[in-house]
Design an enzyme around this catalytic site. Structure first.
Site, mmCIF file in Angstrom:
data_model
loop_
_atom_site.group_PDB
_atom_site.id
_atom_site.type_symbol
_atom_site.label_atom_id
_atom_site.label_comp_id
_atom_site.label_asym_id
_atom_site.label_seq_id
_atom_site.Cartn_x
_atom_site.Cartn_y
_atom_site.Cartn_z
ATOM 1 N N SER A 155 64.059 17.920 45.905
ATOM 2 C CA SER A 155 64.424 18.519 44.616
ATOM 3 C C SER A 155 65.872 18.964 44.589
ATOM 4 O O SER A 155 66.432 19.126 43.516
ATOM 5 C CB SER A 155 63.506 19.695 44.300
ATOM 6 O OG SER A 155 63.467 20.592 45.370
ATOM 7 N N HIS A 194 61.397 12.379 41.877
ATOM 8 C CA HIS A 194 61.250 13.833 41.905
ATOM 9 C C HIS A 194 60.182 14.282 40.911
ATOM 10 O O HIS A 194 60.382 14.218 39.698
ATOM 11 C CB HIS A 194 62.607 14.500 41.596
ATOM 12 C CG HIS A 194 62.537 15.989 41.619
ATOM 13 N ND1 HIS A 194 63.237 16.797 40.765
ATOM 14 C CD2 HIS A 194 61.804 16.822 42.412
ATOM 15 C CE1 HIS A 194 62.949 18.069 41.019
ATOM 16 N NE2 HIS A 194 62.085 18.100 42.001
ATOM 17 N N GLU A 236 61.614 12.401 37.738
ATOM 18 C CA GLU A 236 63.009 11.957 37.676
ATOM 19 C C GLU A 236 63.182 10.811 38.677
ATOM 20 O O GLU A 236 62.886 10.974 39.869
ATOM 21 C CB GLU A 236 63.953 13.110 38.050
ATOM 22 C CG GLU A 236 63.967 14.223 37.024
ATOM 23 C CD GLU A 236 64.752 15.459 37.471
ATOM 24 O OE1 GLU A 236 65.272 16.176 36.613
ATOM 25 O OE2 GLU A 236 64.837 15.721 38.696
ATOM 26 N N ASN A 270 66.489 20.636 37.632
ATOM 27 C CA ASN A 270 66.851 21.760 38.494
ATOM 28 C C ASN A 270 68.287 22.222 38.292
ATOM 29 O O ASN A 270 68.608 23.385 38.510
ATOM 30 C CB ASN A 270 66.593 21.427 39.966
ATOM 31 C CG ASN A 270 65.125 21.634 40.319
ATOM 32 O OD1 ASN A 270 64.386 22.243 39.553
ATOM 33 N ND2 ASN A 270 64.711 21.132 41.467
HETATM 34 N N1 CAA Z 1 46.808 20.156 41.030
HETATM 35 C C1 CAA Z 1 45.890 19.440 40.356
HETATM 36 N N2 CAA Z 1 45.240 19.894 39.299
HETATM 37 C C2 CAA Z 1 45.491 21.153 38.914
HETATM 38 C C3 CAA Z 1 46.415 21.966 39.585
HETATM 39 C C4 CAA Z 1 47.088 21.420 40.677
HETATM 40 N N3 CAA Z 1 47.998 22.116 41.369
HETATM 41 N N4 CAA Z 1 46.446 23.159 38.988
HETATM 42 C C5 CAA Z 1 45.559 23.117 37.984
HETATM 43 N N5 CAA Z 1 44.991 21.895 37.946
HETATM 44 C C6 CAA Z 1 43.977 21.414 37.030
HETATM 45 C C7 CAA Z 1 42.811 22.358 37.103
HETATM 46 O O1 CAA Z 1 41.624 21.641 37.322
HETATM 47 C C8 CAA Z 1 42.816 23.042 35.763
HETATM 48 O O2 CAA Z 1 41.590 23.165 35.154
HETATM 49 P P1 CAA Z 1 40.505 24.309 35.589
HETATM 50 O O3 CAA Z 1 41.228 25.634 35.604
HETATM 51 O O4 CAA Z 1 39.488 24.196 34.517
HETATM 52 O O5 CAA Z 1 40.019 23.906 36.939
HETATM 53 C C9 CAA Z 1 43.596 22.093 34.874
HETATM 54 O O6 CAA Z 1 44.510 21.439 35.729
HETATM 55 C C10 CAA Z 1 44.355 22.801 33.793
HETATM 56 O O7 CAA Z 1 45.016 23.878 34.380
HETATM 57 P P2 CAA Z 1 45.484 25.102 33.550
HETATM 58 O O8 CAA Z 1 44.420 25.584 32.646
HETATM 59 O O9 CAA Z 1 46.130 26.079 34.487
HETATM 60 O O10 CAA Z 1 46.551 24.357 32.635
HETATM 61 P P3 CAA Z 1 47.498 24.955 31.591
HETATM 62 O O11 CAA Z 1 47.216 24.327 30.304
HETATM 63 O O12 CAA Z 1 47.531 26.442 31.682
HETATM 64 O O13 CAA Z 1 48.914 24.401 32.097
HETATM 65 C C11 CAA Z 1 50.768 24.187 33.506
HETATM 66 C C12 CAA Z 1 49.329 24.645 33.402
HETATM 67 C C13 CAA Z 1 50.905 22.724 33.164
HETATM 68 C C14 CAA Z 1 51.159 24.417 34.969
HETATM 69 C C15 CAA Z 1 51.647 25.021 32.506
HETATM 70 O O14 CAA Z 1 51.420 26.374 32.724
HETATM 71 C C16 CAA Z 1 53.100 24.718 32.670
HETATM 72 O O15 CAA Z 1 53.637 23.775 32.121
HETATM 73 N N6 CAA Z 1 53.831 25.566 33.448
HETATM 74 C C17 CAA Z 1 55.225 25.341 33.777
HETATM 75 C C18 CAA Z 1 55.310 24.642 35.085
HETATM 76 C C19 CAA Z 1 56.709 24.229 35.431
HETATM 77 O O16 CAA Z 1 57.671 24.560 34.772
HETATM 78 N N7 CAA Z 1 56.810 23.474 36.520
HETATM 79 C C20 CAA Z 1 58.073 23.023 37.008
HETATM 80 C C21 CAA Z 1 58.405 23.832 38.192
HETATM 81 S S1 CAA Z 1 60.019 23.450 38.771
HETATM 82 C C22 CAA Z 1 59.760 22.211 39.830
HETATM 83 O O17 CAA Z 1 58.677 21.811 40.164
HETATM 84 C C23 CAA Z 1 61.003 21.625 40.324
HETATM 85 C C24 CAA Z 1 61.244 21.779 41.749
HETATM 86 O O18 CAA Z 1 61.869 20.898 42.286
HETATM 87 C C25 CAA Z 1 60.881 23.014 42.512
#
Ligand code: CAA
Length: 286
Positions: free
Chosen positions: A122, A143, A155, A193
């Protein structure tokens, strides 16, 4: 498009990101070989994938038979040479340059000369990772975002010497995994990022500047800016150590003060408060 046909995918490192990527690969119908350093870590990843696929079955988003068949296309190994038959290997190991360079050197010896090598880094340079090999044209960045199975973006990062074929193939695989791939060049932090890290660091500085609680900061950004999750919840999800490391790597390259990790989260990292994965970060988890 110069995309090549990919049948078998290798994933090296089955932590949160690697397990998520392996889950996407088996759901998309690729034969998948996942490599971890111990059997224990491998089976933890399989359990995690099995759990999330079961949730999909429970919610009628997937048939039980499709879950079984996806899981049966996942082979686990601790031996890198088992990746020999892969057409594409995606690396998702620890976010440190030295072990990545070592791994790419080894992978080059193991896989076929036409296999494509991708890194999920990342904040490190894909070009530097590619330079560990004698065939940098087949190295690209793929990514993914955390949580990989849920976040639509991938990405596709073109390093200095990446071939058109490697970039197009990674892009096509991204689409096959159900993602929305974008193309970008190998600049520090790529696209998301480069913007998100300083933004999150600004948020974390506001904790002290405005003397606001993590809960209220999260409410501010979800209720006032429409973020899907607040910055403290997000950094806990990503991992405090991962965020600090990415901030340091970008600060080293760009020298913009906003990139540097705020002292507060460096102290948290040093104290072992790593977020969700350690059970405690800004919040406490079961
Ligand atoms: N892996 C697989 N499946 C998953 C999971 C995971 N880690 N986490 C949750 N799920 C599944 C679960 O089964 C869940 O359903 P249940 O709770 O019924 O079991 C289902 O997905 C839906 O989960 P949520 O109800 O929690 O989903 P949501 O609608 O609340 O959305 C989200 C969750 C998509 C994470 C949303 O909150 C979101 O978009 N958050 C922002 C995340 C973000 O910005 N990420 C980028 C981080 S930066 C990065 O990654 C860059 C880097 O290089 C560090």
């Amino acid at each position: 498009m110069a995309a090549r046909k990919i049948r078998r995918v290798g994933v090296v490192g089955l932590g949160a990101m690697g397990a998520g990527i392996a889950q996407l690969a088996i759901e998309a119908g690729f034969e998948t070989v996942g490599r971890e350093v111990s059997d224990d870590l491998g089976s933890q990843a399989r359990d995690r994938i099995a759990h999330f696929l079961q949730r999909k079955v429970d919610k009628q988003q997937m048939a039980a038979g499709a879950r079984e068949s996806a899981l049966s296309s996942l082979t686990l190994t601790t031996d890198l040479t088992d990746l020999a038959g892969c057409d594409l290997v995606i690396e998702a190991i620890v976010e440190d340059l030295v072990p990545k360079l070592e791994l790419f050197r080894e992978l080059e010896r193991i896989v076929r000369p036409d296999a494509i090598l991708a890194t999920n880094t990342s904040a490190l340079s894909v070009t530097e990772i590619a330079a560990a090999t004698t065939t940098p044209e087949r190295v690209v960045g793929m990514h993914f975002f955390n949580p990989a199975p849920l976040m639509p973006l991938v990405e596709i990062v073109r390093a200095e010497l990446s071939s058109e074929e490697a970039v197009d193939t990674a892009f096509a695989v991204g689409e096959k995994l159900g993602k929305r791939p974008i193309r970008c060049h190998d600049t520090p932090g790529f696209v998301v990022n480069r913007v998100l890290i300083p933004l999150l660091n600004d948020c974390l500085r506001v904790l002290d500047e405005a003397r606001v609680s993590p809960e209220d900061l999260d409410t501010a950004m979800t209720a006032g800016a429409g973020w899907p999750m607040g910055p403290c919840t997000l950094v806990d999800l990503v991992g405090i150590d991962v965020h600090v490391h990415a901030s340091e790597a970008l600060y080293e390259k760009l020298r913009e003060p906003r990139m540097a990790p705020p002292p507060r989260i460096v102290a948290m990292r040093n104290a072992g408060l790593l977020g969700r994965k350690s059970g405690r970060g800004f919040y406490v988890y079961d």
